[in-house]
Design a protein around this motif. Sequence first.
Motif, PDB file in Angstrom:
ATOM      1  N   CYS A  80      31.981  -5.391   7.597  1.00 17.30           N
ATOM      2  CA  CYS A  80      31.854  -3.981   7.194  1.00 17.30           C
ATOM      3  C   CYS A  80      31.562  -3.080   8.377  1.00 17.30           C
ATOM      4  O   CYS A  80      32.109  -1.969   8.483  1.00 17.30           O
ATOM      5  CB  CYS A  80      30.757  -3.838   6.145  1.00 17.30           C
ATOM      6  SG  CYS A  80      31.224  -4.447   4.519  1.00 17.30           S
ATOM      7  N   ALA A 119      31.482   3.986  15.880  1.00 14.44           N
ATOM      8  CA  ALA A 119      32.743   3.515  15.301  1.00 14.44           C
ATOM      9  C   ALA A 119      33.664   3.081  16.430  1.00 14.44           C
ATOM     10  O   ALA A 119      33.887   3.827  17.392  1.00 14.44           O
ATOM     11  CB  ALA A 119      33.391   4.624  14.475  1.00 14.44           C
ATOM     12  N   VAL A 168      34.808  -2.737  10.337  1.00 13.14           N
ATOM     13  CA  VAL A 168      35.976  -2.160   9.667  1.00 13.14           C
ATOM     14  C   VAL A 168      35.708  -0.779   9.071  1.00 13.14           C
ATOM     15  O   VAL A 168      36.557   0.116   9.146  1.00 13.14           O
ATOM     16  CB  VAL A 168      36.491  -3.127   8.568  1.00 13.14           C
ATOM     17  CG1 VAL A 168      37.660  -2.511   7.819  1.00 13.14           C
ATOM     18  CG2 VAL A 168      36.890  -4.462   9.181  1.00 13.14           C
ATOM     19  N   ILE A 169      34.530  -0.574   8.473  1.00 13.45           N
ATOM     20  CA  ILE A 169      34.287   0.685   7.749  1.00 13.45           C
ATOM     21  C   ILE A 169      33.017   1.411   8.206  1.00 13.45           C
ATOM     22  O   ILE A 169      32.227   1.878   7.384  1.00 13.45           O
ATOM     23  CB  ILE A 169      34.231   0.440   6.224  1.00 13.45           C
ATOM     24  CG1 ILE A 169      33.148  -0.623   5.897  1.00 13.45           C
ATOM     25  CG2 ILE A 169      35.584   0.044   5.679  1.00 13.45           C
ATOM     26  CD1 ILE A 169      32.847  -0.721   4.405  1.00 13.45           C
ATOM     27  N   PRO A 170      32.790   1.546   9.514  1.00 19.02           N
ATOM     28  CA  PRO A 170      31.564   2.245   9.937  1.00 19.02           C
ATOM     29  C   PRO A 170      31.555   3.713   9.520  1.00 19.02           C
ATOM     30  O   PRO A 170      30.492   4.297   9.303  1.00 19.02           O
ATOM     31  CB  PRO A 170      31.595   2.105  11.464  1.00 19.02           C
ATOM     32  CG  PRO A 170      33.033   1.909  11.792  1.00 19.02           C
ATOM     33  CD  PRO A 170      33.602   1.127  10.655  1.00 19.02           C
ATOM     34  N   HIS A 171      32.739   4.335   9.407  1.00 18.06           N
ATOM     35  CA  HIS A 171      32.802   5.748   9.029  1.00 18.06           C
ATOM     36  C   HIS A 171      32.271   5.978   7.612  1.00 18.06           C
ATOM     37  O   HIS A 171      31.730   7.038   7.314  1.00 18.06           O
ATOM     38  CB  HIS A 171      34.247   6.265   9.138  1.00 18.06           C
ATOM     39  CG  HIS A 171      35.225   5.503   8.312  1.00 18.06           C
ATOM     40  ND1 HIS A 171      35.684   4.248   8.678  1.00 18.06           N
ATOM     41  CD2 HIS A 171      35.841   5.803   7.127  1.00 18.06           C
ATOM     42  CE1 HIS A 171      36.541   3.815   7.755  1.00 18.06           C
ATOM     43  NE2 HIS A 171      36.640   4.735   6.809  1.00 18.06           N
ATOM     44  N   ILE A 172      32.403   4.957   6.741  1.00 18.48           N
ATOM     45  CA  ILE A 172      31.845   5.077   5.384  1.00 18.48           C
ATOM     46  C   ILE A 172      30.328   4.958   5.435  1.00 18.48           C
ATOM     47  O   ILE A 172      29.602   5.710   4.767  1.00 18.48           O
ATOM     48  CB  ILE A 172      32.453   4.008   4.458  1.00 18.48           C
ATOM     49  CG1 ILE A 172      33.954   4.274   4.280  1.00 18.48           C
ATOM     50  CG2 ILE A 172      31.738   3.985   3.105  1.00 18.48           C
ATOM     51  CD1 ILE A 172      34.656   3.245   3.419  1.00 18.48           C
TER      52      ILE A 172
END
Length: 526
Positions: free
Chosen positions: A354, A243, A357-361
């Motif tokens: 993606c 991330a 922006v949203i690697p934690h998801i």
Amino acid sequence: MNQHSLPDQKRINDGFFSHVKTDLPAGLVVFLIALPLCLGISLASGAPLFSGIIAGIVGGIVVGFLSGSKVNVSGPAASVALVVLMAIQSLGSFQAVLAATIIAGVLQIILGFLRAGTIAYFFPSSMIKGILASIGLILIINQIPHAFGYAGKELFGSMEDGLSANLFAGVLDQISLGATIITVLSLIIIFAWDQPALKRYTFFKFVPSALIAVVVSVLVNQLFVAYFPQLALSGNRLVELPAADGIGEFFSFFTFPDFSQLTNPELYTVALSIAFIASLESLLSTEAGDKLDPYKRKSSTNRELKAQGIGNMVSGFIGGLPVTAVIVRTSANVSSGGRTPLSTITHGTVMLICVMVIPHILNMIPLASLSAVLFVVGYKLTSVALFRRMWKAGKRQFVPFFVTIVAVMLTDLITGIMIGGAVSVFMILRDNYRTPFFIDKKAHYEGERVELVLSEEVTFLNKASVMLTLDHVAPNSTVVIDASRSVNIDDDVLEIIEEFKATAAYKNIKIEQIGLDKFFAQRKLA
């Protein structure tokens, strides 16, 4: 035929943005399908999970721009996963595999300029199916530890004290019940979601089962975390993507090739393997994609090879897996309304956003759910129905198919392909040797009227068979050599027939010939 059922001919040559209304949604659907597959194939390859995402992005954006196909979708493929897995073991590092991927890309570009785009169509289908089936089997076997959350190093235990004492030694202690539940649940969702009865509804038709399985697995694991911590998955049992806090840090996550391995001969063997499998799958997917295209546009296979080659060079330089055109994503693209390269470029762009922006998801995804997705992918490559079809097709198809599978499983991909190819060629040569003509065997041996009906193509491969057959014609027979159906008869075979005619009188054999004169005349003129 109803005129309105056909595509508008004026729209076939429309530009890049001519189908935005259908291309953008199709690109989103392809992204939803590709994301779990990119992660799953990385897992199967033994490579960093981020490498599969990079390959998906490159396949979507770079190859999407360069490919001549309007509907092809490229990215990491299960067929190449086995090559990468073995290559990491043989070369010692993923960075060395990246160097091999770049070389494979160069080879593909050279093949494109040499106009070798039709080369895939010369490989026996039985061997190709055997390659894919063996990859499917190995894919399934290699995913078993992840599917059960196995944390040990040796699944079958140490062999020092004998097989019976160590088989699955300590395995039950290392298996995660939470991972097992998620795997089973994911498989149930995938199989249930893909039932024809549900596919009649738009939602079930366009939302991929793999995505639903992954989303549900994330929710189930969060439920475990909150209420059943003993079942919760964490650490290396989840996706682990880096991330970034900003663009600069994001680009620092890319892996670069190890060019110090260029002196290692094994590197070029790996490169040839990647080039062969990636080119083969890309060309076959391109052919299938053209058939799926509602406008029936024909793609340049040579341009496709060049595009895939450039894609592999780019992917190798920045830490991605090898890319190929993939039929599963291509068919999903067409069925979702994709009509121009904008759809595949959209899927690659959305994937890039993606990851940034949203690697934690994405890092909440259990590896067990990805293993379930790969179980299904592997089974489609090596289904029971496939073995039945090959068995019913006869020995000529089944023997090379089965030998290729066994050879790949017991050796490696290139060796298996060589063995399978050799067996395929042997079966073809054997059939050519046996069936250059039709003959009544009973008449042949009892000295009656013998009719020898030659096939359309009688080549030098049939030379021995024709010679032995004529040599064993019984004395006092009448031989009718019928070439009325023949299009080509090799000079070597004509020479054998002439020699037979010259010696037949010694055995009191009468010869009648039909349609042979023109071939003898052509031979004299030559």
